[in-house]
Each structure stands twice: as structure tokens, then as C-alpha cells.
Design an enzyme around this catalytic site. Structure first.
Site, PDB file in Angstrom:
ATOM      1  N   ASP A   1       6.541 -20.850 -18.145  1.00 15.49           N
ATOM      2  CA  ASP A   1       5.127 -20.546 -18.373  1.00 15.49           C
ATOM      3  C   ASP A   1       4.217 -21.714 -18.021  1.00 15.49           C
ATOM      4  OD1 ASP A   1       6.026 -18.127 -19.271  1.00 15.49           O
ATOM      5  OD2 ASP A   1       4.795 -18.114 -21.069  1.00 15.49           O
TER       6      ASP A   1
ATOM      7  N   CYS B   1      13.514 -20.576 -22.829  1.00 13.20           N
ATOM      8  CA  CYS B   1      12.052 -20.560 -22.781  1.00 13.20           C
ATOM      9  C   CYS B   1      11.471 -19.171 -22.987  1.00 13.20           C
ATOM     10  CB  CYS B   1      11.571 -21.232 -21.511  1.00 13.20           C
ATOM     11  SG  CYS B   1      11.940 -23.007 -21.516  1.00 13.20           S
ATOM     12  N   ASP B   2      10.190 -19.104 -22.933  1.00 17.95           N
ATOM     13  CA  ASP B   2       9.346 -18.121 -23.597  1.00 17.95           C
ATOM     14  C   ASP B   2       9.831 -16.668 -23.638  1.00 17.95           C
ATOM     15  OD1 ASP B   2       7.937 -20.444 -23.582  1.00 17.95           O
ATOM     16  OD2 ASP B   2       6.029 -19.517 -23.174  1.00 17.95           O
ATOM     17  N   LYS B   3       9.985 -16.015 -22.495  1.00 20.19           N
ATOM     18  CA  LYS B   3      10.207 -14.570 -22.528  1.00 20.19           C
ATOM     19  C   LYS B   3      11.673 -14.175 -22.520  1.00 20.19           C
ATOM     20  CE  LYS B   3       5.862 -14.554 -22.524  1.00 20.19           C
ATOM     21  NZ  LYS B   3       5.752 -16.003 -22.355  1.00 20.19           N
TER      22      LYS B   3
ATOM     23  N   CYS C   1       9.415 -27.151 -24.221  1.00 21.03           N
ATOM     24  CA  CYS C   1       8.373 -28.133 -24.527  1.00 21.03           C
ATOM     25  C   CYS C   1       8.295 -28.416 -26.024  1.00 21.03           C
ATOM     26  CB  CYS C   1       7.040 -27.665 -23.983  1.00 21.03           C
ATOM     27  SG  CYS C   1       7.048 -27.529 -22.178  1.00 21.03           S
TER      28      CYS C   1
ATOM     29  N   GLU D   1      -1.146 -15.860 -20.280  1.00 21.38           N
ATOM     30  CA  GLU D   1      -1.466 -16.923 -21.231  1.00 21.38           C
ATOM     31  C   GLU D   1      -2.586 -17.767 -20.632  1.00 21.38           C
ATOM     32  OE1 GLU D   1       2.561 -18.044 -23.719  1.00 21.38           O
ATOM     33  OE2 GLU D   1       1.850 -19.396 -22.174  1.00 21.38           O
TER      34      GLU D   1
ATOM     35  N   SER E   1      -1.447 -19.458 -25.067  1.00 19.61           N
ATOM     36  CA  SER E   1      -0.175 -20.158 -25.187  1.00 19.61           C
ATOM     37  C   SER E   1       0.022 -20.650 -26.610  1.00 19.61           C
ATOM     38  CB  SER E   1      -0.161 -21.350 -24.224  1.00 19.61           C
ATOM     39  OG  SER E   1       0.900 -22.222 -24.509  1.00 19.61           O
TER      40      SER E   1
END
Length: 556
Positions: free
Chosen positions: A78, A119-121, A191, A442, A468
Site C-alpha cells: 500500500d 501486509c494489508d489486504k 511498517c 487509501e 491509511s
């Protein structure tokens, strides 16, 4: 075992011949076949170490008598996708990951799974897949990045985006910007603040699908490799006992997750992902539950961007389990729920200690008596919108200001950098929702630009897109209904007064009903041209944000 349908009997000799083509011995073919879903790639910093995690999982599976087989899942970074067309593809990968994993698992007859996301998704995407296929599954992520060090202070990616705003405002020079650029992200891993990836990895522990430390052990620690080996061993026990994801991810587990979400101060994106995962489990979560739980749940953590602590600090303080232990002191959790350890949540956290009450506040000394996320409603968002209130300055919890309206993120960013946004403004960014974006981008770039310019305590942002987990300030996303589906946000004009009252969960456009009706007759809904491929299909199928931007709705 599922695999028996493929390898046993004379009629399955062709299948066995293909296993031999893989180099699998007869002995390996007779053992439980464990799929290891690897999100490893060389473009996402949070995933560059997953090859080592996967190797460790394979050792754990083989040590415990299973046959490990690796197959891939995609992932988008992202941070790299932020601020351009690439971000339109981030949220849609959640469903692509779930769909492709479902296809691989059911096509090949696996007996159990170890999911290796970060990570995110791909964390929520793989949780959705786990619920769908419902075979014994354990999660082990790649772990968080260590915090950066700039001028002797810890920092993280959100500070890097804010540095761009500071540079644009003339607050730092190019040399200082370069120092930030080269020192903010020092290691592999997700992150280092409580952004979406770390939020979801922490909540995987709460849901019972990951082992202790899954959300917080830093990516570069050898302890992460040990955790991966234990995950491989653990899935074999789940296969023996036939403990499956839907045995673990129950309505009570999701309520626990929402509670922990409020205490940890997780990303607002959890309000998209938890309903989508619950949907796959046949459990219904609505936004009203968030405020109900928030009213009873103290906010105990202020990790970046809300504060100056980072995932490594949370890990040293006792991790997610220590936060859960604090919550049990007020009876906020159902500790009877099952987990992948084979024990209940209560048994898992029984001996845990909060090692640092400055990082994990006690329930007697919280950052606030209410949780980190709030859902607002009013004429501008009758179906709800979401804000990370733990990252909002006290002076912005209540705000009334004139709208500055933009029909895309790019237009808003241009205006911010051109100095067209001033104290008191309410920036409205529309046509960025799940269907209207499409993809519900985001928007860390505009929020960080405003924060970097020192306006985060004076300017609010509202969007039918999303923000985000690295965003701070009065940034209100997920406005539902979205603009392209006729939501009131489509009819806001420059100068309209917007009232935001986060403590009272309200958001109102201060325009009369008569004027609104006039605008609905004179202002056309804007349709974007040139949308095709995966984005086109997504825009036609996706639900509104208040329902989790879901594609496949559970029917029973």
C-alpha cells in the site's frame, strides 16, 4: 483426510502419478498434505523475508509428520501504491486472494493450511479464504519492521509521508527530507506503527487464528523463525483434532476482536476487514456494534501514528496478550473461545504480564475511557462513516467548518500543496468509494500533507474512500452511501458548513432539506469513463463500505 479422495484406490492412480512427478514419495503421499500459502515477493518490504518464514513452517510440518506443499498468494504494498492509480487495486486484491486460495485448496485436496501473509489486504484475504474452505489452519505473519531512527528519534512510514508535506511547506529542506527517506524504513517487515497490516496481524491473535506474538515479534528477530516452526507443528495437531477456522472464529471471537481493536487503537480499515471475514464465517457485524463496544472499552495503546511508541515496544511490553489480559480485568472479553493453540483464550493469557504500563496503559489509567475507533452518523453519512479518534487531537473532536470539495484524491493533493487549504476547512474528497473509485483508495498522501504542514489540528478530511492506518488527525472515511450511489456527499458544494462531533458520533451537512432536493435535481452523479478489467467487475459487484466492501455475501 481430504486427501484420501485423491490418493487412495486404483481409480486415483493418475493422481498419484502426478504426485510422483512432483518427487513425492509414497510415504509423503500418505501423510497429511499441508498447504503453505506464501505471500512472498520481492516488491513488498513486508514480504521479502517470507521465504525464510515458509522454510521454517515446512520444517515444523515435516517434523510433525506432515507433507508441506507451498503455493503463492499475491500482495500489494500500500505504501508504494499510495497516491496514484495503483491504490485502486489494493482493496480488490483482498477478494482476489480469497478466491484464488479457495480455488487452489479445493482443487488439490489439502488436509490443512498454514497461511503466511504480512501486509494489508492479504491478511484479511487469507482469513476470508480460511473461513471458506474451513480446514485446519494456522496463521504466521512475516512480522513488523523495526522503527526507523531520524535525528535520534524513532520514526515510521507515516512520518515519511508527513515529511513531504513539511518540505512542501518549507519547514524542512531537501537534505533533511533525504535523511528521512534513507532512515525511516530500516528493515524488512510490515511498517512499524499500528497501521493496517499490524492491526490485522494483531487481531489474528485475538481471533484465535495466530500464535502468541504473531502480530508483534519483529520481522528480523530469530524468534519469528521459531514462531513459524511452531505454526507448522501446530497445524498438525489441529488436523489430528479436526479443529477448523469456523470452530475458532465465532461470533464471540469477533466481538473480542472488536474490543481489542478499540483498546489497541487499530486502523479504521479493520472496520472493512472484520465484517468481511465475519461474513465468510456466517457471522454478522455492523457498524453500530463498534460504538457499543467502544463505549465500554478503554483505549490502552497509542502506537504510531497516534503516539510515539512502535510495534517493537508493544512486543517488549507483552504484546497483544498483555493487552487482552488488561481487558479481562473489566470483564470485556469472552475468554472461553477456542484458539489454534488447542486451548481457550483465557488459558492462553493466564500467566501473561504487562511489562510496561507506559506502552500498554492499565484499565485504571487509559488514554481514554472509550475505544480508538468511532462510527459517526448524520445526514452526510446515514449509513455511517469511520474515524480513528485515538489519533485525533482533542481540539478537533468537535469541529464546524466550510467544505472544500474535490472529486478525486489527485485534485485534493494539488490544492493542499498549492496552499489552498486553510485553518478551519473541511476537505471533502468524493467519488473514491468502493464502487466509485473504484477500489476505495487509501488517502495517506493528503492527510500526511496536511499533518506535515502543521494543519492536522485545524483541518478535517472527509471521504467516501478510506484512510491509511498511518493517518492521524480528524480524517473521516467510509462515508456511506458513497457519492456514485447517490449519497449526500455527492451534493456538497464549496462553502457548505459541515459539523463534526466525534464524542456524540455525529456528522451533519448544514444545508436545508429544500436546498438538498434542489441540488439532487440539478447536480448529476459523475460517472468515470475508461474503467475496465478487474476494476470494472469490482465496481459492479462490491457492497458499500458500511457492509465491509464485500463481494460474496453469506447466504446461510
Amino acid at each position: 483426510m481430504v486427501k484420501e479422495k485423491i490418493v487412495d484406490g486404483f481409480n486415483n492412480a493418475p493422481h498419484r502419478s502426478l504426485y510422483h512427478a512432483l518427487g513425492l514419495t509414497k510415504e509423503e503421499q500418505q501423510r497429511p498434505l499441508i498447504g503453505i500459502v506464501s505471500s512472498y515477493n520481492e516488491i513488498v518490504p513486508g514480504h521479502m523475508n517470507l521465504d525464510k518464514i515458509v522454510d521454517a513452517v515446512k520444517l515444523g510440518v515435516a517434523y510433525s509428520g506432515g507433507t508441506p506443499i507451498v503455493f503463492p498468494a499475491i500482495a500489494v504494498c500500500d505504501g508504494i501504491a499510495m497516491g496514484h492509480v495503483g491504490m485502486k487495486y489494493s482493496l480488490i486484491t483482498r477478494d482476489l486472494i480469497a478466491d484464488s486460495t479457495e480455488a487452489m485448496v479445493l482443487a488439490h485436496g489439502f488436509d490443512g493450511l498454514v497461511m503466511v501473509p504480512n501486509c494489508d489486504k492479504n491478511v484479511p484475504g487469507l482469513l476470508m479464504a480460511a473461513a471458506r474452505v474451513n480446514i485446519p489452519t494456522v496463521f504466521v505473519s512475516g512480522g513488523p519492521m523495526l522503527a526507523g531512527r531520524v535525528n535520534g528519534k524513532k520514526t515510521s512510514l507515516s512520518s515519511m509521508f508527513e515529511a513531504v508535506g513539511a518540505y512542501s511547506a518549507g519547514k524542512i529542506d531537501e537534505k533533511q527530507l533525504c535523511v528521512c527517506e534513507e532512515n525511516t524504513c530500516p528493515t524488512c517487515g510490515s511498517c512499524s506503527g499500528m497501521y493496517t497490516a499490524n492491526s490485522m496481524n494483531c487481531l489474528t491473535e485475538v481471533l484465535g487464528m495466530g500464535l502468541k506474538g504473531n502480530g508483534t515479534i519483529p520481522a528480523v528477530y530469530s524468534q519469528r523463525i521459531e514462531l513459524a516452526k511452531h505454526a507448522g507443528m501446530r497445524v498438525m495437531e489441529l488436523v489430528k483434532k479436526n479443529i477448523c477456522p469456523r470452530d475458532i472464529m465465532t461470533a464471540a471471537s469477533f466481538r473480542n476482536a472488536l474490543t481489542a481493536d478499540m483498546a489497541l487503537g487499530c486502523s479504521t480499515n479493520s472496520m472493512l476487514h472484520l465484517p468481511a471475514i465475519a461474513n465468510e464465517c456466517g457471522v454478522k457485524i455492523n457498524l453500530d456494534m463498534a460504538n457499543e463496544i467502544s463505549e465500554k472499552t478503554p483505549n490502552l495503546c497509542h502506537l504510531a501514528p497516534a503516539g510515539n511508541t512502535y510495534m517493537e515496544d508493544l512486543n517488549e511490553a507483552g504484546g497483544v496478550y498483555a493487552v487482552l489480559k488488561e481487558l479481562t480485568k473489566i470483564g470485556a472479553l469472552d475468554t472461553s473461545v477456542m484458539t489454534v493453540t488447542g486451548k481457550t483464550l483465557g488459558e492462553n493469557i493466564e500467566s501473561v504480564v504487562n511489562k510496561n504500563p507506559e506502552v500498554i496503559r492499565t484499565v485504571d489509567n487509559p488514554y481514554s475511557k472509550t475505544g480508538g475507533i468511532a462510527v459517526l452518523r448524520g445526514n452526510l453519512a446515514p449509513d455511517g462513516c469511520v474515524v480513528k479518534r485515538s489519533a485525533v487531537a482533542p481540539e478537533m473532536l468537535k469541529h464546524v467548518g466550510p467544505a472544500k470539495v474535490f472529486d478525486s484524491e489527485e485534485d485534493a493533493i494539488s490544492a493542499i500543496y498549492a496552499g489552498k487549504i486553510v485553518k478551519g476547512d473541511v476537505v471533502v474528497i468524493r467519488y473514491e468509494g468502493p464502487a466509485g473509485g473504484p477500489g476505495m483508495r487509501e488517502m495517506l498522501s493528503p492527510t500526511s500533507a496536511i499533518a506535515g504542514m502543521g494543519l492536522d489540528k485545524d483541518v478535517a478530511l472527509i471521504t467516501d474512500g478510506r484512510f491509511s492506518g498511518a493517518t492521524r488527525g480528524a480524517s473521516i472515511g467510509h462515508v456511506s452511501p458513497e457519492a456514485i450511489r447517490g449519497g449526500l456527499i455527492a451534493y456538497v458544494r464549496d462553502g457548505d458548513l459541515i459539523s463534526i462531533n466525534i464524542p456524540e458520533y455525529s456528522i451533519e451537512l448544514k444545508v436545508s432539506e429544500e436546498e438538498i432536493e434542489k441540488r439532487k435535481k440539478s447536480m448529476a452523479i459523475k460517472q468515470k469513463s475508461g474503467i475496465k478489467g478487474a476494476l470494472k467487475r469490482y465496481s459492479m459487484q462490491v457492497s458499500s463500505a458500511d457492509k465491509g466492501a464485500i463481494i460474496n455475501r453469506f447466504e446461510g
